[in-house]
Design a protein around this motif. Structure first.
Motif: not given
Length: 194
Positions: A120-127
């Motif tokens: 739901g954000m610009r941040r990638d949902p993985s690391m």
């Protein structure tokens, strides 16, 4: 004659329907045939090998996934926290502890259909292992939830059950002897907005 034919049709419907439902239940479960559990984490070490059991092969075929072979790595999936409570995307968690030795690893959240959750954000949902901040004792601490958190943060949004997936690449854990005595991180529920 009609009564006997009707009973045969009912018996076949129950047998086929019950068989299909039981297979679907086994394939959706993170436990059972071929599974190795380490705390809340479950792996299927034989899933990408010729030694895989029929249910593991059916999981690969149904989900259309590319399974890793023993020499490539091993995926661990958690559908419950360390207290045994089902993981939910509207809750926040802390994943803490040490990881098994691996050349590279990835960490992300999925829904029950194994689709990656959106942040739901610009941040990638993985690391992955190259971007993580380690504790002084080389352990990790990752916050999982909708609210930003300093340090390592895996953003997830939405509502419903979720899985956390930790994939270790080029690791001795993938061998048959590597699974004995390994330590996986704990998953601690911090709060829940439900």
């Amino acid at each position: 004659m009609l009564k006997q034919s009707l009973l045969i049709v009912i018996a076949l419907a129950v047998a086929v329907g019950g068989g299909a439902a039981s297979v679907a239940m086994v394939l959706d479960s993170q436990e059972g045939i071929g599974a190795v559990a380490v705390g809340p984490w479950t792996a299927f070490p034989d899933i990408g090998t010729p030694d895989a059991d029929p249910y593991s092969k059916a999981r690969v075929a149904r989900d259309g996934m590319l399974a890793l072979g023993r020499a490539e790595g091993l995926s661990f999936v958690a559908d419950r926290d360390s207290g045994g409570v089902t993981l939910r995307s509207e809750c926040s968690y802390r994943v803490e502890g040490s990881l098994p030795v691996a050349r590279f690893w990835t960490f992300y959240a999925t829904d029950k259909a194994q689709m990656t959750l959106k942040s739901g954000m610009r941040r990638d949902p993985s690391m992955h292992s190259l971007e993580i901040l380690h504790q002084p004792d080389n352990s990790i601490e990752i916050a999982v939830g909708a609210r930003p958190h300093p340090g390592n943060w895996l953003p997830v949004s939405g509502a419903g059950e979720m899985n956390l997936v930790l994939t270790l690449y080029d690791t001795p854990v993938a061998s048959s002897t590597g699974l004995s005595g390994i330590e996986m991180p704990r998953i601690v529920r911090v709060q829940c907005n439900a």
